[in-house]
Motif scaffolding. Structure first.
Motif, mmCIF file in Angstrom:
data_model
loop_
_atom_site.group_PDB
_atom_site.id
_atom_site.type_symbol
_atom_site.label_atom_id
_atom_site.label_comp_id
_atom_site.label_asym_id
_atom_site.label_seq_id
_atom_site.Cartn_x
_atom_site.Cartn_y
_atom_site.Cartn_z
ATOM 1 N N VAL A 90 0.936 -1.089 -0.316
ATOM 2 C CA VAL A 90 0.091 -0.243 0.043
ATOM 3 C C VAL A 90 0.800 1.181 -0.937
ATOM 4 O O VAL A 90 0.730 1.971 -0.759
ATOM 5 N N LEU A 91 1.564 1.002 0.661
ATOM 6 C CA LEU A 91 2.681 2.407 0.860
ATOM 7 C C LEU A 91 3.396 2.762 -0.569
ATOM 8 O O LEU A 91 3.414 3.737 -0.709
ATOM 9 N N ARG A 92 3.555 1.207 -1.655
ATOM 10 C CA ARG A 92 4.522 1.892 -2.515
ATOM 11 C C ARG A 92 3.349 2.970 -3.895
ATOM 12 O O ARG A 92 4.292 2.948 -4.474
ATOM 13 N N GLU A 93 1.892 1.731 -3.722
ATOM 14 C CA GLU A 93 0.992 2.237 -4.119
ATOM 15 C C GLU A 93 0.903 4.223 -4.474
ATOM 16 O O GLU A 93 0.558 4.771 -5.064
ATOM 17 N N ALA A 112 8.957 1.758 4.098
ATOM 18 C CA ALA A 112 8.081 1.251 3.629
ATOM 19 C C ALA A 112 7.970 -0.373 4.693
ATOM 20 O O ALA A 112 9.098 -1.294 4.887
ATOM 21 N N LEU A 113 7.393 -0.511 5.352
ATOM 22 C CA LEU A 113 7.826 -1.260 6.630
ATOM 23 C C LEU A 113 6.746 -2.830 5.963
ATOM 24 O O LEU A 113 5.346 -2.759 5.442
ATOM 25 N N ASP A 114 7.766 -3.488 6.104
ATOM 26 C CA ASP A 114 6.788 -4.866 5.636
ATOM 27 C C ASP A 114 5.912 -5.802 6.699
ATOM 28 O O ASP A 114 6.602 -6.598 7.453
ATOM 29 N N VAL A 143 11.148 18.886 3.169
ATOM 30 C CA VAL A 143 11.625 17.253 3.316
ATOM 31 C C VAL A 143 9.828 16.625 3.570
ATOM 32 O O VAL A 143 9.459 17.841 4.370
ATOM 33 N N VAL A 144 9.174 15.957 2.983
ATOM 34 C CA VAL A 144 8.093 15.786 3.763
ATOM 35 C C VAL A 144 8.868 13.518 3.505
ATOM 36 O O VAL A 144 9.352 13.302 2.597
ATOM 37 N N GLU A 145 8.268 13.275 5.154
ATOM 38 C CA GLU A 145 9.180 11.869 5.714
ATOM 39 C C GLU A 145 8.283 10.776 6.031
ATOM 40 O O GLU A 145 7.183 11.650 6.616
ATOM 41 N N LEU A 146 7.741 9.906 5.386
ATOM 42 C CA LEU A 146 6.960 9.200 6.058
ATOM 43 C C LEU A 146 7.663 7.964 6.378
ATOM 44 O O LEU A 146 8.098 7.431 6.024
ATOM 45 N N GLN A 156 2.252 3.339 14.186
ATOM 46 C CA GLN A 156 2.393 4.277 14.013
ATOM 47 C C GLN A 156 2.894 5.013 12.991
ATOM 48 O O GLN A 156 3.603 4.136 12.656
ATOM 49 N N ILE A 157 2.109 5.537 12.220
ATOM 50 C CA ILE A 157 2.432 5.988 10.778
ATOM 51 C C ILE A 157 2.866 7.530 10.711
ATOM 52 O O ILE A 157 1.457 8.358 10.700
ATOM 53 N N HIS A 158 4.121 8.216 10.863
ATOM 54 C CA HIS A 158 4.110 9.905 10.602
ATOM 55 C C HIS A 158 4.925 9.879 9.628
ATOM 56 O O HIS A 158 5.539 9.226 8.583
ATOM 57 N N VAL A 159 4.117 10.769 9.755
ATOM 58 C CA VAL A 159 4.308 12.193 7.623
ATOM 59 C C VAL A 159 5.088 12.899 8.470
ATOM 60 O O VAL A 159 3.587 14.090 8.961
ATOM 61 N N THR A 160 6.273 13.362 8.780
ATOM 62 C CA THR A 160 6.177 15.615 9.146
ATOM 63 C C THR A 160 7.184 15.897 7.554
ATOM 64 O O THR A 160 7.176 15.001 6.939
#
Length: 227
Positions: A90-93, A112-114, A143-146, A156-160
């Motif tokens: 999903v993250l890659r999509e 991307a976390l497996d 920067v935008v980082e997930l 927990q998914i962090h978008v900074t």
């Protein structure tokens, strides 16, 4: 109270006026550039005009989907379909979908976390897209980082981002379904509200940490078994 009722009615009226504008803008572009595609013989120009039409079709589709979801939440009829899936896919999509939105002076990093989740795959993708889309929309440079972390069965998914940031007084208001911090920025103002509502339907949540002028950090919390 009458004043509160009037205020809510005024906000809804303003929201509907904004939605009308948001629909007309891409629609006018689609109509105009479709005509230009029909009239031009230059292949490079045709390709450019086609891309402009496609981009604005995507804007229209997201807007319509947000309005439909908003209507379903209002009528308490939004349903979820929870099944096991791999978060990495999903993250890659989602990363591919947001890549065209990245400004030249912005770097996008997606970790991307497996890991297997038991949740609604499409709704998780919708939330992640909204979070990244929002971060990229307000970040012109930096920067935008997930990043992802897992602790005690909770993801927990962090978008900074290093964008414009959000005033402390607006931290909760941005999750209101009728509120936009910046009315001049394109969008319905529904993305964050929908995302938080859907996250909570899956026993999760979305929180924000931000300082005006110093960027923002949005955190999507979701149990690994959210069903």
């Amino acid at each position: 109270a009458p004043s509160a009722s009037f205020s809510q009615a005024a906000i809804k009226s303003s929201f509907l006026a904004n939605i009308s504008h948001e629909i007309r803008t891409p629609l006018n572009i689609i109509i105009g550039f479709s005509q230009m595609v029909a009239e031009t013989q230059e292949e490079s120009e045709r390709a450019e005009f086609h891309q402009t039409v496609k981009d604005n079709c995507d804007v229209m589709l997201k807007l319509v989907n947000d309005i439909v979801d908003f209507s379903k939440i209002e009528s308490n009829s939004l349903s979820l379909c929870c099944n096991p899936f791999n978060l990495s896919d999903v993250l890659r999509e989602v990363e591919k979908r947001v890549q065209p939105m990245v400004m030249p002076e912005v770097k996008l990093y997606v970790e991307a976390l497996d890991i297997q989740l038991d949740a609604d795959k499409n709704r998780v993708a919708q939330i992640l897209f909204n979070m990244l889309h929002n971060a990229l929309k307000f970040t012109q440079k930096g920067v935008v980082e997930l990043k992802c972390t897992v602790e005690n069965g909770v993801l927990q998914i962090h978008v900074t981002d290093t964008g414009i940031g959000i005033d402390k007084q607006d931290h909760e208001l941005i999750f209101d379904r009728f509120y936009k911090v910046d009315t001049f920025v394109q969008g319905s103002g529904l993305g964050l509200s929908l995302s938080r509502n859907i996250a909570r339907m899956m026993n999760g949540d979305i929180q924000v940490e931000s300082e005006l002028g110093k960027g923002s950090k949005f955190t999507f919390v979701l149990p690994i078994k959210a069903a």
